[in-house]
Design a protein around this motif. Structure first.
Motif, PDB file in Angstrom:
ATOM      1  N   ASN A  38      -7.984   6.315   5.317  1.00  0.00           N
ATOM      2  CA  ASN A  38      -7.203   5.075   5.226  1.00  0.00           C
ATOM      3  C   ASN A  38      -6.489   4.708   6.526  1.00  0.00           C
ATOM      4  O   ASN A  38      -5.929   3.617   6.626  1.00  0.00           O
ATOM      5  CB  ASN A  38      -6.173   5.182   4.099  1.00  0.00           C
ATOM      6  CG  ASN A  38      -6.835   5.252   2.748  1.00  0.00           C
ATOM      7  OD1 ASN A  38      -7.800   4.545   2.492  1.00  0.00           O
ATOM      8  ND2 ASN A  38      -6.340   6.127   1.898  1.00  0.00           N
TER       9      ASN A  38
ATOM     10  N   ARG B 267       0.853  -1.194   0.000  1.00  0.00           N
ATOM     11  CA  ARG B 267       0.000   0.000   0.000  1.00  0.00           C
ATOM     12  C   ARG B 267       0.884   1.238   0.000  1.00  0.00           C
ATOM     13  O   ARG B 267       1.917   1.274   0.656  1.00  0.00           O
ATOM     14  CB  ARG B 267      -0.919   0.009   1.202  1.00  0.00           C
ATOM     15  CG  ARG B 267      -1.873  -1.148   1.181  1.00  0.00           C
ATOM     16  CD  ARG B 267      -3.128  -0.813   1.944  1.00  0.00           C
ATOM     17  NE  ARG B 267      -4.040  -1.924   1.869  1.00  0.00           N
ATOM     18  CZ  ARG B 267      -5.131  -1.933   1.127  1.00  0.00           C
ATOM     19  NH1 ARG B 267      -5.449  -0.887   0.421  1.00  0.00           N
ATOM     20  NH2 ARG B 267      -5.911  -2.986   1.104  1.00  0.00           N
TER      21      ARG B 267
ATOM     22  N   ASP C  65      -5.487  -1.759  10.740  1.00  0.00           N
ATOM     23  CA  ASP C  65      -5.986  -3.132  10.724  1.00  0.00           C
ATOM     24  C   ASP C  65      -5.000  -4.060  10.004  1.00  0.00           C
ATOM     25  O   ASP C  65      -4.743  -5.174  10.459  1.00  0.00           O
ATOM     26  CB  ASP C  65      -7.355  -3.191  10.050  1.00  0.00           C
ATOM     27  CG  ASP C  65      -7.960  -4.577  10.120  1.00  0.00           C
ATOM     28  OD1 ASP C  65      -8.000  -5.152  11.232  1.00  0.00           O
ATOM     29  OD2 ASP C  65      -8.370  -5.093   9.062  1.00  0.00           O
ATOM     30  N   LEU C  66      -4.441  -3.611   8.895  1.00  0.00           N
ATOM     31  CA  LEU C  66      -3.467  -4.425   8.160  1.00  0.00           C
ATOM     32  C   LEU C  66      -2.203  -4.668   8.978  1.00  0.00           C
ATOM     33  O   LEU C  66      -1.595  -5.740   8.900  1.00  0.00           O
ATOM     34  CB  LEU C  66      -3.112  -3.758   6.830  1.00  0.00           C
ATOM     35  CG  LEU C  66      -4.217  -3.759   5.780  1.00  0.00           C
ATOM     36  CD1 LEU C  66      -3.843  -2.839   4.616  1.00  0.00           C
ATOM     37  CD2 LEU C  66      -4.491  -5.166   5.286  1.00  0.00           C
TER      38      LEU C  66
ATOM     39  N   ARG D 172      -7.543   3.847   9.523  1.00  0.00           N
ATOM     40  CA  ARG D 172      -8.079   2.633  10.175  1.00  0.00           C
ATOM     41  C   ARG D 172      -7.727   1.369   9.385  1.00  0.00           C
ATOM     42  O   ARG D 172      -7.406   0.336   9.966  1.00  0.00           O
ATOM     43  CB  ARG D 172      -9.585   2.736  10.357  1.00  0.00           C
ATOM     44  CG  ARG D 172      -9.978   3.748  11.394  1.00  0.00           C
ATOM     45  CD  ARG D 172     -11.361   3.523  11.969  1.00  0.00           C
ATOM     46  NE  ARG D 172     -11.726   4.602  12.854  1.00  0.00           N
ATOM     47  CZ  ARG D 172     -11.270   4.773  14.086  1.00  0.00           C
ATOM     48  NH1 ARG D 172     -10.418   3.910  14.568  1.00  0.00           N
ATOM     49  NH2 ARG D 172     -11.639   5.786  14.834  1.00  0.00           N
ATOM     50  N   ARG D 173      -7.795   1.444   8.075  1.00  0.00           N
ATOM     51  CA  ARG D 173      -7.468   0.287   7.240  1.00  0.00           C
ATOM     52  C   ARG D 173      -6.008  -0.116   7.411  1.00  0.00           C
ATOM     53  O   ARG D 173      -5.681  -1.297   7.556  1.00  0.00           O
ATOM     54  CB  ARG D 173      -7.777   0.591   5.762  1.00  0.00           C
ATOM     55  CG  ARG D 173      -7.419  -0.523   4.823  1.00  0.00           C
ATOM     56  CD  ARG D 173      -8.371  -1.707   4.972  1.00  0.00           C
ATOM     57  NE  ARG D 173      -7.998  -2.747   4.038  1.00  0.00           N
ATOM     58  CZ  ARG D 173      -7.924  -4.019   4.347  1.00  0.00           C
ATOM     59  NH1 ARG D 173      -8.247  -4.430   5.536  1.00  0.00           N
ATOM     60  NH2 ARG D 173      -7.553  -4.900   3.462  1.00  0.00           N
ATOM     61  N   TRP D 174      -5.109   0.872   7.388  1.00  0.00           N
ATOM     62  CA  TRP D 174      -3.691   0.577   7.568  1.00  0.00           C
ATOM     63  C   TRP D 174      -3.439  -0.010   8.958  1.00  0.00           C
ATOM     64  O   TRP D 174      -2.672  -0.952   9.099  1.00  0.00           O
ATOM     65  CB  TRP D 174      -2.847   1.834   7.354  1.00  0.00           C
ATOM     66  CG  TRP D 174      -2.586   2.179   5.924  1.00  0.00           C
ATOM     67  CD1 TRP D 174      -3.480   2.143   4.887  1.00  0.00           C
ATOM     68  CD2 TRP D 174      -1.358   2.622   5.368  1.00  0.00           C
ATOM     69  NE1 TRP D 174      -2.872   2.547   3.729  1.00  0.00           N
ATOM     70  CE2 TRP D 174      -1.569   2.853   3.995  1.00  0.00           C
ATOM     71  CE3 TRP D 174      -0.106   2.874   5.888  1.00  0.00           C
ATOM     72  CZ2 TRP D 174      -0.572   3.300   3.140  1.00  0.00           C
ATOM     73  CZ3 TRP D 174       0.902   3.322   5.052  1.00  0.00           C
ATOM     74  CH2 TRP D 174       0.660   3.529   3.681  1.00  0.00           C
TER      75      TRP D 174
END
Length: 181
Positions: free
Chosen positions: A68, A3, A74-75, A70-72
């Protein structure tokens, strides 16, 4: 993961626009400062509004990632396993040949996949072929001929100084191997 984002990054008193990459094992920052934050060395991962905050042993890295963040987070907290990245899930039939890594085989079985040591007459969903030489790489074509058309062949080889093949050799072999539709 691969990403990428362009955002404001802050670390150790420096702040500004930076190019940031989230890789499998680290976050790479290139901007007013350069930083490689190894994920296994993180002390904490937080999200504050639109900022991803990574607590490192040497300080705090803040990345203004907007929606983004929160997504990062989580990843980073829940990275995909090697087998998940290959699309191996419960019930997947995997042909495994030429890969001397018992831990990898155990990961495949733990995911609920069925492992076949060869292509034989059985149908497979994914074929994993270990290849660290031209001779081993040449086994791809016979395997490809046995596929029904929707399976994937992954070529697994060493990287770095111990590599027996260059990436370009693997790529060229895939061009010579006919694909079925």
């Amino acid at each position: 993961m691969g990403r990428e984002a362009r955002c404001v990054a802050s670390y150790a008193g420096a702040s500004g626009e930076a190019d940031v990459r989230l890789e499998t094992d680290h976050v790479l920052v290139r901007g007013p400062f350069r930083l490689k934050a190894v994920l296994t060395e993180l002390v904490g991962v937080e999200v504050d509004a639109d900022r991803l905050i990574l607590r490192l042993l040497g300080g705090t890295l803040a990345l203004h990632l907007g929606v983004n963040a929160r997504r990062w987070a989580d990843l980073i907290r829940n990275p995909k396993t090697r087998v998940a990245k290959l699309g191996i899930t419960n019930g997947t039939v995997v042909a495994l040949r030429g890969i001397d890594d018992p831990e990898f085989g155990a990961e495949i079985v733990a995911a609920g996949a069925k492992v076949r040591e060869s292509m034989g007459p059985c149908a497979v969903d994914i074929a994993l072929l270990g290849a660290d030489s031209e001779a081993e790489l040449n086994r791809v074509r016979p395997w490809a001929k046995r596929l029904r058309g929707r399976e994937a062949i992954w070529i697994v080889s060493r990287k770095g100084r111990t590599a027996g093949l260059k990436d370009i050799q693997v790529f060229l072999q895939t061009l010579k191997t006919p694909a079925k539709n």
